[in-house]
Design an enzyme around this catalytic site. Structure first.
Site, PDB file in Angstrom:
ATOM      1  CB  SER A   1      -0.861  -0.002   1.273  1.00 29.17           C
ATOM      2  OG  SER A   1      -1.557   1.211   1.411  1.00 29.17           O
TER       3      SER A   1
ATOM      4  CB  ALA B   1       3.242  -1.241  11.694  1.00 33.44           C
ATOM      5  CB  SER B   2       0.831  -4.760   8.527  1.00 31.86           C
ATOM      6  OG  SER B   2      -0.042  -4.061   7.659  1.00 31.86           O
ATOM      7  CE  LYS B   3      -1.270  -3.701   3.306  1.00 31.30           C
ATOM      8  NZ  LYS B   3      -1.500  -4.931   2.525  1.00 31.30           N
TER       9      LYS B   3
ATOM     10  CE1 TYR C   1      -3.893  -2.158   5.038  1.00 31.67           C
ATOM     11  CE2 TYR C   1      -3.296   0.111   4.534  1.00 31.67           C
ATOM     12  CZ  TYR C   1      -3.712  -1.152   4.105  1.00 31.67           C
ATOM     13  OH  TYR C   1      -3.916  -1.392   2.764  1.00 31.67           O
TER      14      TYR C   1
HETATM   15  N1  LIG Z   1      -8.648  -0.975  -1.507  1.00 30.94           N
HETATM   16  C1  LIG Z   1      -7.673  -0.119  -1.255  1.00 30.94           C
HETATM   17  O1  LIG Z   1      -7.890   1.103  -1.228  1.00 30.94           O
HETATM   18  C2  LIG Z   1      -6.284  -0.642  -1.032  1.00 30.94           C
HETATM   19  C3  LIG Z   1      -5.228   0.279  -1.098  1.00 30.94           C
HETATM   20  C4  LIG Z   1      -3.947  -0.177  -0.890  1.00 30.94           C
HETATM   21  C5  LIG Z   1      -3.711  -1.514  -0.627  1.00 30.94           C
HETATM   22  N2  LIG Z   1      -4.754  -2.387  -0.576  1.00 30.94           N
HETATM   23  C6  LIG Z   1      -4.454  -3.784  -0.271  1.00 30.94           C
HETATM   24  O2  LIG Z   1      -5.070  -4.625  -1.229  1.00 30.94           O
HETATM   25  C7  LIG Z   1      -5.311  -5.911  -0.646  1.00 30.94           C
HETATM   26  C8  LIG Z   1      -6.717  -6.350  -0.965  1.00 30.94           C
HETATM   27  O3  LIG Z   1      -7.605  -5.455  -0.325  1.00 30.94           O
HETATM   28  P1  LIG Z   1      -9.040  -5.051  -0.900  1.00 30.94           P
HETATM   29  O4  LIG Z   1      -9.084  -3.583  -0.937  1.00 30.94           O
HETATM   30  O5  LIG Z   1      -9.385  -5.810  -2.099  1.00 30.94           O
HETATM   31  O6  LIG Z   1      -9.956  -5.504   0.352  1.00 30.94           O
HETATM   32  P2  LIG Z   1     -11.302  -6.344   0.473  1.00 30.94           P
HETATM   33  O7  LIG Z   1     -12.273  -5.950  -0.575  1.00 30.94           O
HETATM   34  O8  LIG Z   1     -11.705  -6.196   1.890  1.00 30.94           O
HETATM   35  O9  LIG Z   1     -10.828  -7.845   0.188  1.00 30.94           O
HETATM   36  C9  LIG Z   1      -9.980  -8.501   1.080  1.00 30.94           C
HETATM   37  C10 LIG Z   1      -9.890  -9.972   0.725  1.00 30.94           C
HETATM   38  O10 LIG Z   1      -8.991 -10.596   1.636  1.00 30.94           O
HETATM   39  C11 LIG Z   1      -9.664 -11.659   2.310  1.00 30.94           C
HETATM   40  N3  LIG Z   1      -9.159 -11.761   3.673  1.00 30.94           N
HETATM   41  C12 LIG Z   1      -9.211 -10.831   4.655  1.00 30.94           C
HETATM   42  N4  LIG Z   1      -8.653 -11.301   5.774  1.00 30.94           N
HETATM   43  C13 LIG Z   1      -8.238 -12.563   5.498  1.00 30.94           C
HETATM   44  C14 LIG Z   1      -7.610 -13.582   6.252  1.00 30.94           C
HETATM   45  N5  LIG Z   1      -7.299 -13.411   7.541  1.00 30.94           N
HETATM   46  N6  LIG Z   1      -7.320 -14.759   5.640  1.00 30.94           N
HETATM   47  C15 LIG Z   1      -7.646 -14.970   4.344  1.00 30.94           C
HETATM   48  N7  LIG Z   1      -8.263 -14.044   3.589  1.00 30.94           N
HETATM   49  C16 LIG Z   1      -8.558 -12.861   4.162  1.00 30.94           C
HETATM   50  C17 LIG Z   1     -11.150 -11.287   2.253  1.00 30.94           C
HETATM   51  O11 LIG Z   1     -11.993 -12.432   2.361  1.00 30.94           O
HETATM   52  P3  LIG Z   1     -12.658 -12.866   3.767  1.00 30.94           P
HETATM   53  O12 LIG Z   1     -13.087 -11.613   4.455  1.00 30.94           O
HETATM   54  O13 LIG Z   1     -13.778 -13.778   3.374  1.00 30.94           O
HETATM   55  O14 LIG Z   1     -11.587 -13.591   4.512  1.00 30.94           O
HETATM   56  C18 LIG Z   1     -11.231 -10.682   0.856  1.00 30.94           C
HETATM   57  O15 LIG Z   1     -11.335 -11.691  -0.108  1.00 30.94           O
HETATM   58  C19 LIG Z   1      -5.025  -5.766   0.851  1.00 30.94           C
HETATM   59  O16 LIG Z   1      -3.767  -6.314   1.163  1.00 30.94           O
HETATM   60  C20 LIG Z   1      -5.017  -4.259   1.053  1.00 30.94           C
HETATM   61  O17 LIG Z   1      -4.213  -3.877   2.141  1.00 30.94           O
HETATM   62  C21 LIG Z   1      -6.031  -1.983  -0.769  1.00 30.94           C
END
Ligand SMILES: NC(=O)c1ccc[n+]([C@@H]2O[C@H](COP(=O)([O-])OP(=O)(O)OC[C@H]3O[C@@H](n4cnc5c(N)ncnc54)[C@H](OP(=O)(O)O)[C@@H]3O)[C@@H](O)[C@H]2O)c1
Length: 269
Positions: free
Chosen positions: A140, A155-157, A153
Protein backbone atom coordinates in the site's frame (compact mmCIF):
# COMPACT_ATOMS: atom_id res chain seq x y z
CA UNK A 1 -3.38 -9.16 -22.30
CA UNK A 2 -0.95 -11.56 -23.99
CA UNK A 3 -1.06 -15.28 -23.27
CA UNK A 4 1.66 -14.95 -20.59
CA UNK A 5 -0.66 -16.36 -17.90
CA UNK A 6 -2.00 -19.26 -20.01
CA UNK A 7 -1.63 -22.47 -17.96
CA UNK A 8 0.45 -20.75 -15.26
CA UNK A 9 -0.44 -21.75 -11.71
CA UNK A 10 -1.23 -18.55 -9.80
CA UNK A 11 -2.08 -18.37 -6.10
CA UNK A 12 -4.02 -15.28 -4.98
CA UNK A 13 -4.71 -15.00 -1.27
CA UNK A 14 -7.99 -13.27 -0.39
CA UNK A 15 -9.56 -13.70 -3.82
CA UNK A 16 -13.21 -13.52 -2.79
CA UNK A 17 -13.54 -9.73 -2.75
CA UNK A 18 -12.10 -6.48 -4.08
CA UNK A 19 -8.68 -6.48 -5.74
CA UNK A 20 -8.16 -10.22 -5.09
CA UNK A 21 -11.43 -11.13 -6.82
CA UNK A 22 -10.61 -8.87 -9.76
CA UNK A 23 -7.24 -10.64 -10.03
CA UNK A 24 -8.90 -14.09 -9.94
CA UNK A 25 -11.46 -13.07 -12.60
CA UNK A 26 -8.77 -11.63 -14.91
CA UNK A 27 -6.45 -14.62 -14.42
CA UNK A 28 -9.19 -17.16 -15.15
CA UNK A 29 -10.05 -15.14 -18.25
CA UNK A 30 -6.36 -15.26 -19.28
CA UNK A 31 -6.29 -19.08 -19.03
CA UNK A 32 -4.38 -19.43 -15.76
CA UNK A 33 -4.89 -22.17 -13.19
CA UNK A 34 -5.90 -20.23 -10.11
CA UNK A 35 -5.97 -21.06 -6.41
CA UNK A 36 -7.46 -18.73 -3.86
CA UNK A 37 -8.49 -18.63 -0.22
CA UNK A 38 -10.52 -16.54 2.19
CA UNK A 39 -12.27 -16.97 5.51
CA UNK A 40 -15.81 -17.16 4.10
CA UNK A 41 -16.92 -20.50 2.63
CA UNK A 42 -19.97 -18.78 1.14
CA UNK A 43 -17.98 -16.20 -0.84
CA UNK A 44 -15.61 -18.91 -2.13
CA UNK A 45 -18.60 -21.02 -3.16
CA UNK A 46 -20.01 -18.05 -5.15
CA UNK A 47 -16.63 -17.71 -6.86
CA UNK A 48 -16.66 -21.42 -7.77
CA UNK A 49 -20.14 -21.06 -9.26
CA UNK A 50 -19.05 -17.98 -11.23
CA UNK A 51 -16.05 -19.79 -12.70
CA UNK A 52 -17.39 -23.34 -12.92
CA UNK A 53 -15.72 -25.31 -15.67
CA UNK A 54 -12.43 -23.40 -15.24
CA UNK A 55 -9.27 -24.29 -13.34
CA UNK A 56 -10.10 -22.76 -9.97
CA UNK A 57 -9.11 -24.28 -6.63
CA UNK A 58 -10.52 -22.66 -3.48
CA UNK A 59 -9.94 -23.40 0.18
CA UNK A 60 -11.22 -21.78 3.36
CA UNK A 61 -8.10 -20.47 5.07
CA UNK A 62 -7.29 -17.65 7.44
CA UNK A 63 -3.81 -16.51 6.38
CA UNK A 64 -2.94 -15.50 9.94
CA UNK A 65 -3.04 -19.21 10.82
CA UNK A 66 0.04 -21.19 9.72
CA UNK A 67 -1.81 -24.53 9.48
CA UNK A 68 -4.54 -22.99 7.31
CA UNK A 69 -1.84 -21.61 4.98
CA UNK A 70 -0.15 -25.02 4.87
CA UNK A 71 -3.41 -26.79 3.96
CA UNK A 72 -4.10 -24.18 1.29
CA UNK A 73 -0.65 -24.25 -0.33
CA UNK A 74 -0.24 -28.05 -0.03
CA UNK A 75 -3.67 -28.66 -1.59
CA UNK A 76 -2.85 -26.24 -4.42
CA UNK A 77 0.34 -28.16 -5.22
CA UNK A 78 -1.62 -31.42 -5.05
CA UNK A 79 -4.29 -30.12 -7.45
CA UNK A 80 -2.08 -28.25 -9.95
CA UNK A 81 1.36 -29.86 -9.45
CA UNK A 82 3.32 -26.63 -8.86
CA UNK A 83 3.07 -22.89 -8.23
CA UNK A 84 4.44 -20.30 -10.69
CA UNK A 85 3.21 -17.10 -9.11
CA UNK A 86 2.12 -16.22 -5.58
CA UNK A 87 0.17 -12.98 -5.05
CA UNK A 88 -0.03 -12.14 -1.33
CA UNK A 89 -3.17 -10.04 -1.48
CA UNK A 90 -5.31 -10.93 1.58
CA UNK A 91 -5.37 -8.04 3.98
CA UNK A 92 -7.38 -5.94 6.38
CA UNK A 93 -7.14 -2.35 7.52
CA UNK A 94 -7.98 -0.44 10.70
CA UNK A 95 -9.24 3.02 11.63
CA UNK A 96 -8.47 4.20 15.13
CA UNK A 97 -5.97 6.52 16.74
CA UNK A 98 -3.29 4.68 18.70
CA UNK A 99 -4.35 6.45 21.92
CA UNK A 100 -7.80 4.82 21.61
CA UNK A 101 -6.94 1.50 19.99
CA UNK A 102 -6.61 -1.81 21.78
CA UNK A 103 -3.14 -3.22 21.00
CA UNK A 104 -4.88 -6.47 19.92
CA UNK A 105 -6.18 -4.54 16.87
CA UNK A 106 -2.65 -3.78 15.72
CA UNK A 107 -1.60 -7.37 16.45
CA UNK A 108 -4.46 -8.76 14.35
CA UNK A 109 -3.65 -6.50 11.40
CA UNK A 110 0.03 -7.53 11.59
CA UNK A 111 -0.91 -11.23 11.82
CA UNK A 112 -3.05 -11.11 8.67
CA UNK A 113 -1.09 -8.67 6.50
CA UNK A 114 2.49 -9.49 7.46
CA UNK A 115 2.48 -13.01 8.93
CA UNK A 116 0.00 -14.19 6.27
CA UNK A 117 2.48 -13.01 3.63
CA UNK A 118 5.36 -14.69 5.46
CA UNK A 119 3.56 -18.05 5.82
CA UNK A 120 2.28 -18.30 2.23
CA UNK A 121 5.61 -17.16 0.79
CA UNK A 122 7.67 -19.57 2.89
CA UNK A 123 5.34 -22.50 2.09
CA UNK A 124 5.39 -21.96 -1.69
CA UNK A 125 8.98 -20.78 -2.10
CA UNK A 126 10.61 -24.08 -3.14
CA UNK A 127 8.03 -24.49 -5.89
CA UNK A 128 8.40 -20.92 -7.12
CA UNK A 129 12.21 -21.19 -7.21
CA UNK A 130 11.90 -24.41 -9.22
CA UNK A 131 9.57 -22.66 -11.69
CA UNK A 132 11.66 -19.43 -11.76
CA UNK A 133 8.36 -17.68 -11.05
CA UNK A 134 7.26 -14.61 -9.11
CA UNK A 135 6.46 -13.64 -5.55
CA UNK A 136 4.17 -10.62 -5.30
CA UNK A 137 2.90 -8.64 -2.32
CA UNK A 138 -0.03 -6.27 -2.46
CA UNK A 139 1.25 -3.60 -0.11
CA UNK A 140 0.00 0.00 0.00
CA UNK A 141 0.98 3.66 -0.16
CA UNK A 142 0.67 3.24 3.63
CA UNK A 143 3.81 1.10 3.30
CA UNK A 144 5.76 4.13 2.08
CA UNK A 145 4.18 6.80 4.27
CA UNK A 146 2.73 6.20 7.74
CA UNK A 147 -0.95 7.19 7.80
CA UNK A 148 -2.80 8.48 10.87
CA UNK A 149 -5.48 6.18 12.28
CA UNK A 150 -3.77 3.28 10.51
CA UNK A 151 -0.61 2.79 12.58
CA UNK A 152 -0.96 -1.01 12.60
CA UNK A 153 -1.83 -1.09 8.91
CA UNK A 154 1.14 1.11 7.96
CA UNK A 155 3.43 -0.98 10.20
CA UNK A 156 2.25 -4.18 8.49
CA UNK A 157 2.81 -2.74 5.01
CA UNK A 158 6.27 -1.33 5.85
CA UNK A 159 7.08 -4.80 7.21
CA UNK A 160 5.87 -6.42 3.98
CA UNK A 161 8.04 -4.08 1.87
CA UNK A 162 11.16 -4.78 3.94
CA UNK A 163 10.47 -8.52 3.86
CA UNK A 164 10.06 -8.48 0.07
CA UNK A 165 13.23 -6.41 -0.44
CA UNK A 166 15.22 -8.89 1.66
CA UNK A 167 13.74 -11.79 -0.26
CA UNK A 168 14.50 -10.15 -3.61
CA UNK A 169 18.15 -9.83 -2.62
CA UNK A 170 18.30 -13.43 -1.37
CA UNK A 171 16.82 -14.68 -4.65
CA UNK A 172 18.80 -12.36 -6.90
CA UNK A 173 20.53 -15.18 -8.78
CA UNK A 174 17.66 -17.69 -8.74
CA UNK A 175 15.59 -16.28 -11.58
CA UNK A 176 12.66 -15.44 -9.31
CA UNK A 177 11.02 -12.03 -9.65
CA UNK A 178 9.97 -10.27 -6.45
CA UNK A 179 7.46 -7.46 -6.84
CA UNK A 180 5.50 -5.38 -4.39
CA UNK A 181 2.57 -3.29 -5.44
CA UNK A 182 1.32 -0.19 -3.68
CA UNK A 183 -2.23 0.59 -4.77
CA UNK A 184 -3.67 4.00 -3.92
CA UNK A 185 -7.30 4.24 -2.79
CA UNK A 186 -9.18 1.52 -4.70
CA UNK A 187 -12.90 0.75 -4.50
CA UNK A 188 -13.37 -2.43 -2.44
CA UNK A 189 -14.70 -3.73 0.86
CA UNK A 190 -11.50 -2.86 2.77
CA UNK A 191 -12.80 0.25 4.53
CA UNK A 192 -16.08 -1.45 5.55
CA UNK A 193 -14.13 -4.36 7.00
CA UNK A 194 -11.49 -2.11 8.67
CA UNK A 195 -11.21 -2.68 12.42
CA UNK A 196 -12.23 0.08 14.82
CA UNK A 197 -10.57 0.77 18.19
CA UNK A 198 -12.28 -2.32 19.70
CA UNK A 199 -11.34 -4.66 16.86
CA UNK A 200 -14.82 -4.71 15.24
CA UNK A 201 -15.46 -4.01 11.55
CA UNK A 202 -16.36 -0.33 11.23
CA UNK A 203 -19.08 -1.21 8.68
CA UNK A 204 -18.79 1.97 6.58
CA UNK A 205 -16.39 3.74 4.27
CA UNK A 206 -15.32 7.31 5.01
CA UNK A 207 -14.54 7.78 1.28
CA UNK A 208 -16.76 8.05 -1.78
CA UNK A 209 -15.93 4.61 -3.22
CA UNK A 210 -17.40 5.54 -6.62
CA UNK A 211 -14.61 8.12 -7.13
CA UNK A 212 -11.75 5.63 -6.52
CA UNK A 213 -9.76 3.46 -8.95
CA UNK A 214 -11.73 0.29 -9.65
CA UNK A 215 -10.45 -3.07 -8.41
CA UNK A 216 -10.49 -4.27 -12.04
CA UNK A 217 -8.16 -1.45 -13.18
CA UNK A 218 -5.88 -2.11 -10.20
CA UNK A 219 -5.76 -5.84 -11.08
CA UNK A 220 -4.91 -5.04 -14.70
CA UNK A 221 -1.91 -2.93 -13.58
CA UNK A 222 -0.75 -5.68 -11.21
CA UNK A 223 -0.90 -8.39 -13.87
CA UNK A 224 0.97 -6.22 -16.37
CA UNK A 225 3.70 -5.58 -13.77
CA UNK A 226 4.02 -9.33 -13.09
CA UNK A 227 4.29 -10.05 -16.80
CA UNK A 228 6.98 -7.36 -17.18
CA UNK A 229 8.82 -8.63 -14.09
CA UNK A 230 8.72 -5.21 -12.44
CA UNK A 231 10.27 -4.55 -8.99
CA UNK A 232 7.67 -2.17 -7.57
CA UNK A 233 4.44 -0.61 -8.72
CA UNK A 234 2.92 2.53 -7.20
CA UNK A 235 -0.62 3.28 -8.36
CA UNK A 236 -2.86 6.36 -8.69
CA UNK A 237 -1.80 9.97 -9.14
CA UNK A 238 -2.38 10.69 -5.44
CA UNK A 239 -0.34 7.64 -4.47
CA UNK A 240 2.63 8.62 -6.65
CA UNK A 241 2.44 12.23 -5.39
CA UNK A 242 2.41 11.09 -1.77
CA UNK A 243 5.47 8.86 -2.24
CA UNK A 244 7.33 11.68 -4.05
CA UNK A 245 6.39 14.38 -1.54
CA UNK A 246 7.27 12.22 1.44
CA UNK A 247 10.71 11.46 0.02
CA UNK A 248 11.66 15.06 -0.74
CA UNK A 249 9.44 17.17 1.56
CA UNK A 250 8.70 15.00 4.61
CA UNK A 251 7.75 17.83 7.01
CA UNK A 252 5.36 19.44 4.54
CA UNK A 253 3.88 15.99 3.88
CA UNK A 254 3.20 15.54 7.62
CA UNK A 255 1.02 18.64 7.45
CA UNK A 256 -0.70 17.72 4.17
CA UNK A 257 -1.48 14.20 5.35
CA UNK A 258 -2.78 15.49 8.69
CA UNK A 259 -5.03 18.00 6.89
CA UNK A 260 -6.38 15.26 4.62
CA UNK A 261 -7.33 12.86 7.42
CA UNK A 262 -8.40 15.29 10.19
CA UNK A 263 -11.01 18.06 10.41
CA UNK A 264 -10.86 20.29 13.54
CA UNK A 265 -8.63 17.77 15.29
CA UNK A 266 -11.03 14.84 14.65
CA UNK A 267 -10.06 11.88 12.45
CA UNK A 268 -12.64 12.00 9.66
CA UNK A 269 -11.13 9.67 7.06
N1 LIG B 1 -8.65 -0.97 -1.51
C1 LIG B 1 -7.67 -0.12 -1.26
O1 LIG B 1 -7.89 1.10 -1.23
C2 LIG B 1 -6.28 -0.64 -1.03
C3 LIG B 1 -5.23 0.28 -1.10
C4 LIG B 1 -3.95 -0.18 -0.89
C5 LIG B 1 -3.71 -1.51 -0.63
N2 LIG B 1 -4.75 -2.39 -0.58
C6 LIG B 1 -4.45 -3.78 -0.27
O2 LIG B 1 -5.07 -4.62 -1.23
C7 LIG B 1 -5.31 -5.91 -0.65
C8 LIG B 1 -6.72 -6.35 -0.96
O3 LIG B 1 -7.61 -5.45 -0.32
P1 LIG B 1 -9.04 -5.05 -0.90
O4 LIG B 1 -9.08 -3.58 -0.94
O5 LIG B 1 -9.38 -5.81 -2.10
O6 LIG B 1 -9.96 -5.50 0.35
P2 LIG B 1 -11.30 -6.34 0.47
O7 LIG B 1 -12.27 -5.95 -0.58
O8 LIG B 1 -11.71 -6.20 1.89
O9 LIG B 1 -10.83 -7.85 0.19
C9 LIG B 1 -9.98 -8.50 1.08
C10 LIG B 1 -9.89 -9.97 0.73
O10 LIG B 1 -8.99 -10.60 1.64
C11 LIG B 1 -9.66 -11.66 2.31
N3 LIG B 1 -9.16 -11.76 3.67
C12 LIG B 1 -9.21 -10.83 4.65
N4 LIG B 1 -8.65 -11.30 5.77
C13 LIG B 1 -8.24 -12.56 5.50
C14 LIG B 1 -7.61 -13.58 6.25
N5 LIG B 1 -7.30 -13.41 7.54
N6 LIG B 1 -7.32 -14.76 5.64
C15 LIG B 1 -7.65 -14.97 4.34
N7 LIG B 1 -8.26 -14.04 3.59
C16 LIG B 1 -8.56 -12.86 4.16
C17 LIG B 1 -11.15 -11.29 2.25
O11 LIG B 1 -11.99 -12.43 2.36
P3 LIG B 1 -12.66 -12.87 3.77
O12 LIG B 1 -13.09 -11.61 4.46
O13 LIG B 1 -13.78 -13.78 3.37
O14 LIG B 1 -11.59 -13.59 4.51
C18 LIG B 1 -11.23 -10.68 0.86
O15 LIG B 1 -11.33 -11.69 -0.11
C19 LIG B 1 -5.03 -5.77 0.85
O16 LIG B 1 -3.77 -6.31 1.16
C20 LIG B 1 -5.02 -4.26 1.05
O17 LIG B 1 -4.21 -3.88 2.14
C21 LIG B 1 -6.03 -1.98 -0.77
Amino acid sequence: MTNFFQNKVVVVTGGSNGIGKALVDALIHAGAKVATCGRSQEKLYDLQVLHSGHHLHTKVADVSNYNDCKNFIDSTIQVFGCIDILINNAGISMRALLKDADTEVIKKVMEINFFGTLYCTKLSLDCIIKQKGSVVAVSSIAGFRGLPGRSGYSASKFAMNGFMESLRTELKDDGVNVLWVCPGFTASNIRNAALNSEGKSQGESPLDESKLMTAETCAKHILRAIENRKRTLVLTFNGKRTVFMNKFFPRLTDRLVKNFFFKKGVLVK
